[in-house]
Design an enzyme around this catalytic site. Structure first.
Site, short mmCIF file in Angstrom:
data_model
loop_
_atom_site.label_atom_id
_atom_site.label_comp_id
_atom_site.label_asym_id
_atom_site.label_seq_id
_atom_site.Cartn_x
_atom_site.Cartn_y
_atom_site.Cartn_z
N ARG A 1 0.90 -0.92 0.20
CA ARG A 1 -0.13 -0.03 0.06
C ARG A 1 1.00 1.31 -0.15
O ARG A 1 0.81 1.88 -1.12
CB ARG A 1 -0.82 -0.16 1.11
CG ARG A 1 -2.06 0.94 1.12
CD ARG A 1 -1.72 2.45 1.40
NE ARG A 1 -1.41 2.56 2.77
CZ ARG A 1 -1.09 3.73 3.45
NH1 ARG A 1 -0.91 4.69 2.49
NH2 ARG A 1 -0.64 3.77 4.62
N ASP A 2 1.50 1.55 1.08
CA ASP A 2 2.29 2.77 1.12
C ASP A 2 3.58 2.54 0.43
O ASP A 2 4.06 3.62 -0.48
CB ASP A 2 2.73 3.07 2.64
CG ASP A 2 2.97 4.56 2.97
OD1 ASP A 2 3.01 5.20 1.87
OD2 ASP A 2 3.15 4.91 4.26
N TYR B 1 -6.23 5.65 11.17
CA TYR B 1 -5.17 6.42 11.06
C TYR B 1 -5.34 7.85 11.24
O TYR B 1 -6.53 8.40 10.86
CB TYR B 1 -4.82 6.40 9.30
CG TYR B 1 -3.73 5.49 8.88
CD1 TYR B 1 -2.46 5.35 9.38
CD2 TYR B 1 -4.13 4.40 8.09
CE1 TYR B 1 -1.49 4.52 8.91
CE2 TYR B 1 -3.26 3.40 7.64
CZ TYR B 1 -1.91 3.54 8.22
OH TYR B 1 -0.95 2.32 7.64
N GLU C 1 -3.98 10.79 10.16
CA GLU C 1 -3.06 11.34 9.17
C GLU C 1 -2.33 12.71 9.48
O GLU C 1 -3.02 13.59 10.07
CB GLU C 1 -3.86 11.58 7.80
CG GLU C 1 -2.94 12.23 6.79
CD GLU C 1 -3.71 12.41 5.35
OE1 GLU C 1 -2.98 12.50 4.54
OE2 GLU C 1 -4.76 12.43 5.40
N HIS D 1 3.38 4.84 12.60
CA HIS D 1 3.96 4.57 11.19
C HIS D 1 4.82 5.79 10.76
O HIS D 1 4.44 6.87 10.70
CB HIS D 1 2.27 4.90 10.52
CG HIS D 1 2.76 4.94 8.98
ND1 HIS D 1 2.23 3.78 8.38
CD2 HIS D 1 3.05 5.64 8.03
CE1 HIS D 1 2.43 4.08 7.05
NE2 HIS D 1 2.91 5.13 6.72
N HIS E 1 7.79 7.68 8.34
CA HIS E 1 8.51 7.97 7.20
C HIS E 1 9.99 8.25 7.41
O HIS E 1 10.53 8.80 8.38
CB HIS E 1 7.70 9.17 6.48
CG HIS E 1 6.46 8.37 5.64
ND1 HIS E 1 6.67 8.05 4.51
CD2 HIS E 1 5.38 8.18 6.22
CE1 HIS E 1 5.34 7.45 4.00
NE2 HIS E 1 4.52 7.53 4.98
#
Length: 520
Positions: A16-17, A144, A146, A207, A209
């Site tokens: 997905r990501d 989530y 976001e 999650h 990045h």
């Protein structure tokens, strides 16, 4: 807060990501194969496989994964990102056979106001309605938040009120993304600790990045603060700088924190190569755990320490990952580096010849020549005999290519003491050359080994007239062998690599016959 040894879950979001990596798009069959590998071989706890309503092909991909997972008893571990869209995502996921929706909410006040144009109260009403609908239709719901990292920094009150409004909705996991990769480990620790203390009965995922290169460190901080699960991808795939690497996360959880994730480390490299192939995104040679060079010792002093007492070994051993340690040959090599490579090739040399070969290795390395253990027999032959193996030599060659016509090649070759000529045609100049060469070899009862992999590249920043390096992997009787050819023309670089493996093959046959009959 310390985690019990088996409490931490790992969610892999490569499908997905990871698919948000620029230029990456997996086919349904590719998604199914990656999903199966992640759950069955690598044994991650959960996988996120798609975003709802993206395309018709995407529902086919999700259905394929779910069908397999249902038969394996793993359907509850397959999750799909969904949106606040009056139940359209819910219906899409149900149609695919899915059982879990990861609903996307706005975790920052700026996103809520400027992207949705709604107040917190309005957004909460929409979220609660979508959660209720999903649960009524039998879906498990995760949520989530976001842009949570920026939202927590800029307006904690918004985040707290959002959580207060959703705490009683039956959400399984609240997923806290560092959407733009802006957090430091210290900030992750403080924010995660605060969230967990304020809402002790809820489960939180982290999650990350990797925009600042801190994704793995931030995962470790989140786990130490008490996160129930962490998210990552194979080979750091993901939007912009990507996500945290599954391999890095799993190994750090085990070695640095003493946890016991379910991950089967022996499959990490293999599945990484699968994703590399399907995504078209090459993994850096120095990528931790999975990079081609990360278990290669270059300095001679390191090889010496390993040779004498394994002084440069750590818990991060290649054997954990079904790999082996290598010792590079170049200007930094020492006697121990050479000995390690000679052992691998089962070659014995006298002290005097070892010294001569090592000096030649250093000389070649000083001229920036890349030397591998596959090059070593050539270097030994050069030192001991004064030349490379030259059982086969290309005397002349003409290759022509035309638009909408097959390429042709005419060659003149010296094969041991005989000069032979042949012509061939094929799909490109190299194919035409190998066709012509095959005719010559057939006359002598020889054949090229099967070609396994073919890579052509020029140096970074190179020009159109730069040298071309061709690396070919061949399936030989003794195992896979890689040969390298360098030329300004990529066809002739491939030809050089081909002649090299052929010379190796003939030399090996001669050595074998001599060992059987010393008088031969």
């Amino acid at each position: 807060m310390n985690q019990p040894a088996s409490a931490i879950e790992i969610l892999d979001t490569t499908l997905r990501d990871g698919e948000q990596t620029h230029g990456v798009s997996f086919s349904p069959a590719e998604k199914t194969n990656i999903g199966k590998a992640l759950l069955e071989r690598v044994r991650v706890d959960r996988i996120e496989v798609a975003s709802a309503r993206v395309s018709r092909g995407e529902i086919e991909a999700v259905s394929g994964i779910i069908d397999w997972a249902r038969g394996a008893g793993l359907a509850d571990r397959v999750e799909v990102l969904g949106f606040v869209d009056h139940g359209k995502s819910v219906d899409w996921i149900l149609k695919s056979g899915g059982r879990v929706i990861n609903l996307l909410a706005k975790g920052s006040e700026k996103h809520c106001r400027h992207q949705l144009g709604k107040t917190l109260g309005e957004h909460l009403n929409d979220l609660r309605a979508n959660i209720e609908l999903a649960r009524e239709k039998g879906l498990a719901v995760n949520l989530y938040l976001e842009d949570w990292s920026n939202g927590y920094r800029d307006s904690r009150g918004f985040v707290y009120r959002l959580m207060d409004g959703l705490a009683d909705t039956g959400v399984g996991h609240f997923m806290l993304p560092d959407t733009l990769g802006v957090m430091t480990p210290e900030q992750v620790t403080a924010a995660m600790t605060d969230m967990i203390r304020r809402f002790p009965h809820l489960k939180f995922d982290f999650h990350p990045h990797n925009d600042y290169g801190l994704a793995t460190a931030n995962v470790i901080a989140a786990v130490q603060a008490g996160a129930a699960a962490v998210h990552c991808t194979i080979n750091c795939l993901g939007e912009r700088a990507g996500n945290a690497s599954l391999a890095e996360v799993a190994v750090n959880l085990r070695d640095q924190l003493g946890l016991n994730p379910r991950i089967d480390e022996t499959h990490l490299v293999q599945v990484g190569e699968l994703v590399e192939h399907f995504s078209g995104k090459r993994t850096a040679h120095n990528a931790p755990i999975v990079g081609e060079d990360v278990f290669t010792q270059t300095a001679g002093i390191h090889a010496d320490g390993d040779h004498k007492a394994s002084l440069y070994h750590t818990r991060l051993s290649p054997e954990r990952f079904a790999r082996s340690r290598r010792y590079a040959l170049g200007k930094l090599a020492g006697k121990a580096s050479l000995l390690k490579n000679l052992e691998r090739l089962d070659i014995s040399l006298s002290e005097e010849n070892q010294h001569k070969v090592l000096q030649r290795v250093i000389e070649l390395g000083d001229s920036k020549k890349a030397i591998t253990s596959d090059d070593l027999p050539f270097i030994i032959a050069e030192v001991l005999e004064g030349k490379d193996y030259t059982h086969v030599e290309l005397l002349s060659c003409t290759v022509t290519s035309s638009l909408d016509l097959q390429s042709t090649a005419s060659i003149r070759v010296r094969l041991q003491d005989e000069v032979l000529t042949a012509a061939g045609s094929g799909n490109g100049g190299f194919d035409a050359f190998t066709g012509a060469l095959a005719k010559i070899l057939k006359k002598k009862g020889l054949a090229l080994p099967r070609l396994v992999d073919f890579e052509v590249r020029i140096p970074k920043g190179g020009r159109s007239d730069a040298l071309t390096e061709c690396i070919i992997t061949w399936a030989c009787e003794t195992g896979e062998v890689r040969t390298r050819g360098v030329h300004y023309n990529q066809v002739f670089a491939a030809i050089n690599a081909t002649l090299r493996v052929l010379n190796l093959q003939i030399q090996g046959s001669l050595q074998q016959s001599r060992s059987i009959d010393p008088t031969a």
